[in-house]
Motif scaffolding. Structure first.
Motif, mmCIF file in Angstrom:
data_model
loop_
_atom_site.group_PDB
_atom_site.id
_atom_site.type_symbol
_atom_site.label_atom_id
_atom_site.label_comp_id
_atom_site.label_asym_id
_atom_site.label_seq_id
_atom_site.Cartn_x
_atom_site.Cartn_y
_atom_site.Cartn_z
ATOM 1 N N LEU A 50 41.884 69.291 -23.610
ATOM 2 C CA LEU A 50 43.073 70.117 -23.367
ATOM 3 C C LEU A 50 43.852 69.572 -22.179
ATOM 4 O O LEU A 50 43.265 69.315 -21.119
ATOM 5 N N GLY A 51 45.126 69.383 -22.368
ATOM 6 C CA GLY A 51 46.000 69.006 -21.240
ATOM 7 C C GLY A 51 45.703 67.671 -20.610
ATOM 8 O O GLY A 51 45.828 67.528 -19.388
ATOM 9 N N SER A 52 45.338 66.667 -21.406
ATOM 10 C CA SER A 52 45.013 65.342 -20.842
ATOM 11 C C SER A 52 46.286 64.722 -20.245
ATOM 12 O O SER A 52 47.400 65.175 -20.550
ATOM 13 N N PRO A 53 46.144 63.661 -19.433
ATOM 14 C CA PRO A 53 47.345 63.043 -18.849
ATOM 15 C C PRO A 53 48.313 62.516 -19.916
ATOM 16 O O PRO A 53 49.479 62.308 -19.623
ATOM 17 N N GLU A 54 47.821 62.320 -21.140
ATOM 18 C CA GLU A 54 48.709 61.820 -22.207
ATOM 19 C C GLU A 54 49.527 62.940 -22.854
ATOM 20 O O GLU A 54 50.387 62.683 -23.688
ATOM 21 N N THR A 55 49.219 64.179 -22.505
ATOM 22 C CA THR A 55 49.949 65.271 -23.134
ATOM 23 C C THR A 55 50.464 66.242 -22.065
ATOM 24 O O THR A 55 50.346 65.977 -20.881
ATOM 25 N N GLN A 56 51.030 67.345 -22.506
ATOM 26 C CA GLN A 56 51.577 68.304 -21.537
ATOM 27 C C GLN A 56 50.482 69.230 -21.016
ATOM 28 O O GLN A 56 49.546 69.575 -21.739
ATOM 29 N N SER A 57 50.641 69.623 -19.792
ATOM 30 C CA SER A 57 49.658 70.511 -19.179
ATOM 31 C C SER A 57 50.351 71.360 -18.122
ATOM 32 O O SER A 57 51.272 70.896 -17.451
ATOM 33 N N LEU A 58 49.907 72.580 -18.005
ATOM 34 C CA LEU A 58 50.517 73.494 -17.026
ATOM 35 C C LEU A 58 49.465 74.495 -16.570
ATOM 36 O O LEU A 58 48.695 75.017 -17.388
ATOM 37 N N SER A 59 49.407 74.749 -15.279
ATOM 38 C CA SER A 59 48.439 75.722 -14.778
ATOM 39 C C SER A 59 49.032 76.456 -13.574
ATOM 40 O O SER A 59 49.516 75.818 -12.631
ATOM 41 N N TYR A 60 48.990 77.767 -13.652
ATOM 42 C CA TYR A 60 49.517 78.579 -12.552
ATOM 43 C C TYR A 60 48.614 79.772 -12.276
ATOM 44 O O TYR A 60 47.994 80.302 -13.195
ATOM 45 N N ILE A 61 48.627 80.181 -11.029
ATOM 46 C CA ILE A 61 48.087 81.492 -10.679
ATOM 47 C C ILE A 61 49.281 82.271 -10.134
ATOM 48 O O ILE A 61 49.927 81.829 -9.168
ATOM 49 N N LEU A 62 49.598 83.378 -10.772
ATOM 50 C CA LEU A 62 50.724 84.209 -10.309
ATOM 51 C C LEU A 62 50.158 85.565 -9.914
ATOM 52 O O LEU A 62 49.408 86.163 -10.686
ATOM 53 N N TRP A 63 50.469 86.017 -8.746
ATOM 54 C CA TRP A 63 49.899 87.277 -8.289
ATOM 55 C C TRP A 63 50.984 88.311 -8.006
ATOM 56 O O TRP A 63 52.137 87.958 -7.756
#
Lengths: 245, 256
Positions: A50-63
Motif C-alpha cells: 500500500l502506498g509504495s513510492p511508485e504510487t500515491q500515498s497520503l497519511s494525516y492525523i487530524l485532531w
C-alpha cells in the motif's frame, strides 16, 4: 483550539459520498501477534503493498476538540479490503481523526509529535511500515501469510485505536483507509492540503525559532488560523525567555 | 533485534573478492527459508553487477540528496530525519529472488555531516537486523566496513589470490583486525582464490597465520563470465568453485 475542523468535515463528506465504502467498529479484543520488531516484508513474501513510492500515498492525523466530528471507534475503508487485494500494490491513504481534550497553545505541538510517533509503535507480525511525515506518505507491506491469516482494515484500525486511546488526551478515535485508486488519493490530497500547510507552519515555528512573519511562506496560513497565531505567540515568548531572540 | 549472521568480505583489490561474495550470495539465496541481505560497500558497485542487479539508488545518493536539502534549508529535523532516511534506504533496497541488495556507493566527500553518516549507519544496522544473513562486500581494508557499514561482524573473510602482494595485504588486514580497533568479529579466515595447485596452498600456509577456509582453483568459467560481463548467478550448479564456496560456508556454519 480550532485547526482542522473544516478539513475534517470535507474529508467526511468525501467519504460519505463515495460508493465503495465499508465500515466496521474497532474492537478492543481484536489482536494480532507481535513481530518482535523484525518487520521487514520483502517482495517475495509480500501479499499486499500500500502506498509504495511508485504510487500515491497520503497519511494525516487530524485532531479536534469537537467530539461531534469524530465517530469513536469507526473504521471506514474506501476501496477493496486488504484480504481481497492479494498480490496487488495499491495507492493508499490513511486519515486518522482524533477527538482530543486539553490542547493548548503550549502543548499542541508536543502532542501532535506524540501522536505522530504512534505509527512507529505498531509491531504487527507480517506488517511493515515506512513513513515520511514531512511528505505525509505512508508505505505499508503486508506479508502473504498475514493476508491469508486475515489481516484486514478492521485489524489495523483496532490496533491503532488501542494505541491512540492509551494517550490520556485522546477521547475519540476514527480512521479512514482508502485503497480505491490514485484519483481518490489525489482528491483527498487536495481536500487535506490546508492541513499540510498548518502542520508545516507548526513544524517551522517549533524547530526553527523563526518568528519573522514578514518573510515566512506560511504567513497566510497563520493569518487564517487563530490557534496557530496563539501557538506562535506562546513559542515566541518562550523563545525570548531562553534567549533565542 | 533477532540473531543473525554477518559476514564481511575484504582483501586486496582485484583478487576476486566480489566474485566470491556473489557466489556466496547465490548459494545462500538457494536456501529460500532465510532472508539474505547483500551490502555492496565497494564504490564501484561490483557486487551488484556480479549479481545482475542494476542499482537505482545508493546510500551515498540518499546522503547527498539529504545534504542538498539541508543546504537549501529544508531539513525536517530531529526524529523526522531518521524516519526519512529509513524510508529512503528501504526504497534503495533492490529485491531479487532469494536476496536483497543495498549499495553504499561512493565514500563521503567534502564537508562533515557526521550526524547524517551516523544515522545512515544506524539505519543500515537496524535494517540488517531484519535479515538472517548479511554479507558485506567491502573495499580492501576493514576500516571502511566500520566507517561506512557497521562495527560488529561475525565472520571476517579475507580473500586473496596467491600473489605475495595479496597475501601481504591479507596479513596486514588480519593484524589490524586483531587489534580489534577497526571491527569486532568472532572468526576470521582466508579464502585463497585462483590457486594453481595444492602445493601453492601449502606454501602460503607457511607465510600466514590465518586459518585457510578454502582454496578456489583457477576457474575458466568465472573468467569467461567476468569477460562477458555476465552475472555470476548464472554459473552452473555443477561448478567446482561453487562446491568450494559451499564447503567454506558450511565450515563457518553459515550454510546448513
Amino acid at each position: 483550539m480550532e485547526l482542522f475542523e473544516p478539513i475534517i468535515e470535507s474529508v467526511k463528506r468525501f467519504v460519505e459520498d463515495h460508493d465503495r465504502k465499508k465500515a466496521w467498529t474497532a474492537r478492543e479484543e481484536i489482536t494480532w501477534p507481535e513481530g518482535g520488531n523484525r518487520n521487514i516484508v520483502l517482495r517475495e513474501d509480500m501479499g499486499l503493498e500500500l502506498g509504495s513510492p511508485e504510487t500515491q500515498s497520503l497519511s494525516y492525523i487530524l485532531w479536534t476538540e469537537n467530539l461531534d466530528l469524530v465517530q469513536d471507534g469507526l473504521i471506514t475503508l474506501v476501496g477493496p479490503d486488504l484480504s481481497q487485494s492479494y498480490g496487488k500494490s495499491l495507492p493508499f491513504a490513511k486519515i486518522v481523526l482524533v477527538g482530543v481534550s486539553g490542547f493548548t497553545e503550549e502543548n499542541t505541538y508536543e502532542r501532535y509529535r506524540d501522536m505522530e510517533l504512534i505509527r512507529y509503535q505498531l509491531d504487527l507480525k507480517g506488517f511493515m511500515l515506512r513513513a515520511v511525515s514531512q511528505y505525509m506518505r505512508e508505505w505499508c507491506r503486508i506479508s502473504s501469510e498475514a493476508v491469508i491469516k486475515g489481516f484486514s482494515a478492521q485489524v489495523l484500525g483496532s490496533v491503532l485505536m488501542r494505541l491512540f486511546r492509551d494517550k490520556s488526551y485522546v477521547q475519540a478515535f476514527e480512521v479512514i483507509f482508502l485503497t480505491s485508486g490514485t484519483d481518490d488519493v489525489n482528491t483527498l490530497k487536495e481536500i487535506t492540503e490546508p492541513s499540510r500547510k498548518i502542520i508545516a507552519a507548526m513544524n517551522k515555528m517549533a524547530e526553527e525559532f523563526d518568528f519573522d512573519c514578514s518573510s515566512c511562506e506560511y504567513q497566510d496560513v497563520c493569518n487564517e488560523a487563530d490557534a496557530l497565531k496563539g501557538m506562535r505567540d506562546t513559542l515566541r515568548n518562550k523563545s525570548r525567555e531562553v534567549g533565542h531572540g | 533485534m533477532a540473531d543473525n549472521t554477518i559476514l564481511a568480505m575484504c582483501g586486496k583489490g582485484g583478487v576476486g573478492k566480489t566474485s566470491v561474495s556473489a557466489l556466496m550470495v547465490k548459494l545462500l539465496a538457494r536456501e529460500n527459508n532465510r532472508k539474505i541481505l547483500a551490502i555492496d560497500a565497494d564504490p564501484a558497485v561490483g557486487l551488484a553487477t556480479a549479481l545482475g542487479v542494476q542499482v537505482k539508488k545508493t546510500v551515498d545518493d540518499i546522503r547527498k540528496g539529504f545534504i542538498a536539502r539541508i543546504q537549501k534549508g529544508e531539513s525536517p529535523g530531529g526524529q523526522e530525519t531518521s524516519k526519512l532516511l529509513d524510508y529512503e534506504v528501504f526504497d534503495a533496497l533492490e529485491e531479487r529472488e532469494g536476496f536483497a541488495l543495498l549499495a553504499i556507493g561512493r565514500p563521503e566527500d567534502e564537508g562533515c555531516f557526521c550526524k547524517v553518516n551516523s544515522l545512515l549507519k544506524d539505519i543500515i544496522s537496524d535494517l540488517s537486523g531484519n535479515f538472517d544473513i548479511v554479507l558485506i562486500d567491502g573495499e580492501a581494508g576493514i576500516e571502511q566496513i566500520n566507517r561506512r557499514v557497521m562495527k560488529t561482524v561475525d565472520h571476517l573473510v579475507i580473500v586473496s589470490d596467491t600473489s605475495a602482494k595479496g597475501i601481504g595485504v591479507a596479513n596486514t588486514i588480519a593484524d589490524v583486525a586483531n587489534e580489534k580497533k577497526a571491527v569486532d568479529f568472532t572468526s576470521m579466515g582466508l579464502v585463497l582464490n585462483r590457486v594453481r595447485d595444492e602445493s601453492e596452498v601449502e606454501d602460503i600456509r607457511k607465510r600466514t597465520a590465518l586459518d585457510i577456509y578454502g582454496s578456489i582453483l583457477e576457474d575458466n568459467d568465472i573468467r569467461d563470465f567476468d569477460f562477458r560481463g555476465k552475472s555470476l548467478t548464472g554459473l552452473p550448479g555443477t561448478s567446482p568453485t561453487l562446491k568450494v564456496i559451499e564447503n567454506i560456508l558450511t565450515r563457518i556454519n553459515v550454510l546448513r
